[in-house]
Scaffold this motif. Sequence first.
Motif, short mmCIF file in Angstrom:
data_model
loop_
_atom_site.label_atom_id
_atom_site.label_comp_id
_atom_site.label_asym_id
_atom_site.label_seq_id
_atom_site.Cartn_x
_atom_site.Cartn_y
_atom_site.Cartn_z
N ILE A 89 -5.60 -33.66 44.30
CA ILE A 89 -5.22 -32.60 45.39
C ILE A 89 -5.81 -31.63 45.37
CG2 ILE A 89 -2.87 -34.02 45.41
CD1 ILE A 89 -1.66 -31.91 43.83
N PRO A 90 -5.90 -30.74 46.55
CA PRO A 90 -6.85 -29.39 46.53
C PRO A 90 -5.60 -28.34 46.10
CG PRO A 90 -5.72 -30.04 48.81
CD PRO A 90 -5.29 -31.24 47.77
N THR A 91 -5.57 -28.27 44.78
CA THR A 91 -5.07 -27.05 44.00
C THR A 91 -6.19 -25.78 43.86
OG1 THR A 91 -5.67 -27.91 41.93
CG2 THR A 91 -3.53 -28.40 42.55
N ARG A 92 -5.96 -24.82 43.76
CA ARG A 92 -6.72 -23.86 43.76
C ARG A 92 -7.80 -23.90 42.40
NH1 ARG A 92 -2.90 -18.28 45.11
NH2 ARG A 92 -2.04 -19.23 46.77
N ALA A 93 -7.24 -24.62 41.49
CA ALA A 93 -8.19 -24.72 40.21
C ALA A 93 -9.21 -25.82 40.72
CB ALA A 93 -7.23 -25.42 39.11
N GLU A 94 -8.78 -26.73 41.55
CA GLU A 94 -10.08 -27.82 41.96
C GLU A 94 -10.79 -27.21 43.01
OE1 GLU A 94 -10.52 -30.84 40.69
OE2 GLU A 94 -9.20 -29.99 38.87
N LEU A 95 -10.19 -26.32 43.87
CA LEU A 95 -11.06 -25.82 44.84
C LEU A 95 -12.13 -24.72 44.24
CD1 LEU A 95 -8.47 -24.84 47.53
CD2 LEU A 95 -10.26 -26.83 47.68
N ILE A 96 -11.69 -24.06 43.28
CA ILE A 96 -12.86 -23.26 42.41
C ILE A 96 -13.97 -24.27 41.56
CG2 ILE A 96 -12.97 -21.67 40.58
CD1 ILE A 96 -10.22 -20.80 41.10
N LYS A 97 -13.51 -25.16 41.21
CA LYS A 97 -14.47 -26.20 40.53
C LYS A 97 -15.58 -26.57 41.63
CE LYS A 97 -11.56 -28.21 36.95
NZ LYS A 97 -10.66 -29.29 36.42
N TYR A 109 -0.93 -19.71 40.74
CA TYR A 109 0.12 -20.43 41.66
C TYR A 109 1.08 -19.45 42.35
CZ TYR A 109 3.58 -24.19 43.09
OH TYR A 109 4.40 -24.88 43.50
N CYS A 110 1.31 -19.69 43.53
CA CYS A 110 1.94 -18.72 44.36
C CYS A 110 3.49 -18.48 44.20
CB CYS A 110 1.80 -18.91 45.88
SG CYS A 110 2.45 -20.66 46.27
N PHE A 111 4.08 -19.76 43.54
CA PHE A 111 5.50 -19.60 43.30
C PHE A 111 5.94 -18.66 41.98
CE2 PHE A 111 7.39 -23.62 45.01
CZ PHE A 111 7.12 -23.05 46.25
N CYS A 112 4.91 -18.81 40.98
CA CYS A 112 5.36 -17.69 39.65
C CYS A 112 4.15 -16.78 39.53
CB CYS A 112 5.40 -18.93 38.54
SG CYS A 112 3.70 -19.62 38.00
N GLY A 113 2.89 -17.11 40.01
CA GLY A 113 1.95 -16.05 39.84
C GLY A 113 1.48 -15.87 38.45
N TYR A 122 0.01 -18.42 36.16
CA TYR A 122 -1.02 -19.21 35.60
C TYR A 122 -1.81 -19.76 36.99
CZ TYR A 122 1.47 -19.06 31.15
OH TYR A 122 2.14 -18.67 30.17
N GLU A 123 -3.04 -20.45 36.64
CA GLU A 123 -4.00 -21.03 37.53
C GLU A 123 -3.19 -22.17 38.25
OE1 GLU A 123 -8.41 -21.52 37.50
OE2 GLU A 123 -7.52 -23.01 36.32
N GLU A 124 -3.23 -22.25 39.50
CA GLU A 124 -2.61 -23.30 40.18
C GLU A 124 -3.37 -24.69 39.74
OE1 GLU A 124 -1.27 -23.32 44.53
OE2 GLU A 124 -3.09 -24.49 44.64
N SER A 125 -2.90 -25.57 39.00
CA SER A 125 -3.42 -26.79 38.66
C SER A 125 -2.45 -27.84 39.14
CB SER A 125 -4.02 -26.87 37.46
OG SER A 125 -2.77 -26.81 36.45
N THR A 126 -2.71 -28.95 39.04
CA THR A 126 -1.85 -30.13 39.37
C THR A 126 -0.65 -30.10 38.24
OG1 THR A 126 -3.53 -31.47 40.40
CG2 THR A 126 -1.49 -32.70 39.63
N ASP A 127 -1.07 -29.99 37.00
CA ASP A 127 -0.04 -30.06 36.01
C ASP A 127 0.94 -28.84 35.86
OD1 ASP A 127 -0.89 -32.43 34.67
OD2 ASP A 127 -2.35 -31.39 33.55
N VAL A 185 1.69 -26.90 38.43
CA VAL A 185 2.46 -26.87 39.93
C VAL A 185 3.73 -27.90 39.62
CG1 VAL A 185 2.54 -27.82 42.24
CG2 VAL A 185 0.79 -26.40 41.54
N PHE A 186 3.47 -28.82 39.03
CA PHE A 186 4.57 -30.03 38.86
C PHE A 186 5.38 -30.00 37.64
CE2 PHE A 186 1.83 -31.35 42.34
CZ PHE A 186 2.97 -31.43 43.29
N SER A 187 4.85 -29.50 36.51
CA SER A 187 5.42 -29.35 35.09
C SER A 187 5.50 -28.06 34.62
CB SER A 187 4.70 -30.51 34.22
OG SER A 187 3.37 -30.11 34.11
N GLY A 188 4.63 -27.18 34.63
CA GLY A 188 4.32 -26.02 34.06
C GLY A 188 5.00 -24.73 34.65
N CYS A 189 5.30 -24.77 35.72
CA CYS A 189 5.71 -23.49 36.55
C CYS A 189 7.32 -23.43 36.48
CB CYS A 189 5.60 -23.71 38.22
SG CYS A 189 6.31 -22.61 39.16
N SER A 190 7.74 -22.26 36.17
CA SER A 190 9.21 -21.93 35.85
C SER A 190 10.11 -22.40 37.02
CB SER A 190 9.36 -20.53 35.45
OG SER A 190 8.77 -19.61 36.55
N VAL A 191 9.52 -22.13 38.29
CA VAL A 191 10.21 -22.23 39.50
C VAL A 191 10.44 -23.90 39.53
CG1 VAL A 191 10.28 -22.24 41.75
CG2 VAL A 191 9.41 -20.19 40.59
#
Length: 239
Positions: free
Chosen positions: A146-154, A164-168, A170-175, A177-183
């Motif tokens: 999926i086109p996360t910011r981390a993958e787009l940068i690669k 990541y826009c929700f928490c700001g 850490y870097e927006e990666s798949t992991d 977004v769905f498991s590491g973000c506090s939100v």
Amino acid sequence: MFQNSVQKNGRIISFWSDLWIGDKPLMYSWPNLYENESVKNCAAADRLIASENSSVLTWNWSNSPFSDADAAKLHRLTDSIREVRLSELSDKWICTGSPDGSFSVGSLRKLLVEDNAAVHDNIMEWVKWVPANCSIFFWKALQNRIPTRAELIKRNIFINDPNYCFCGDYEESTDHVFSGCSVTSQVWQRFCSWARLPPLFAFDFKDVAEFHSGCNLNREEEGVIKGLIMIACWCIWRA
């Protein structure tokens, strides 16, 4: 599979957009400095001037003076590449998938086989009643496609802020977004409370995808929970 090497004369390598030092191009490591660069396609040799003991860095900024924060970033960047030495040899590409750095059909085949094996490790059992767009998204996320910011940068796509826009935080990666973000963690906490399930403790996206199988449910109940998680992931991504 390929990476630039600037341990030569630096006349072909792009200082900002090619990968020649660190784990990603400097334009992504230092986006604020890159924005302030007047000649964004400058070569490494344009910025690195050899001296007796180390390389002297020369800059061409569009705006001056810097803020204190940017000045500190420039100092860190300078320290990280000061020891780079240029030579009279021509720049070249190296193949990161080969032990000796040279391209071969065998090294390419090995890379493709490993990538194909990783895809097969993520075979997904579909849930029929889940909308197709949610199912396809979930399948892509399992493969980190999926086109996360981390993958787009690669893929050398410039992103001003990789976090990541929700928490700001850490870097927006798949992991993340769905498991590491506090939100996102709060979303899963409320989901489990609503569904009367044990807490979801996830270290990566795979833990989220397999959560339904560790809740002591029958097959039908597992299918319901898995389908709801798939839809929830789609909603988190679209939020």
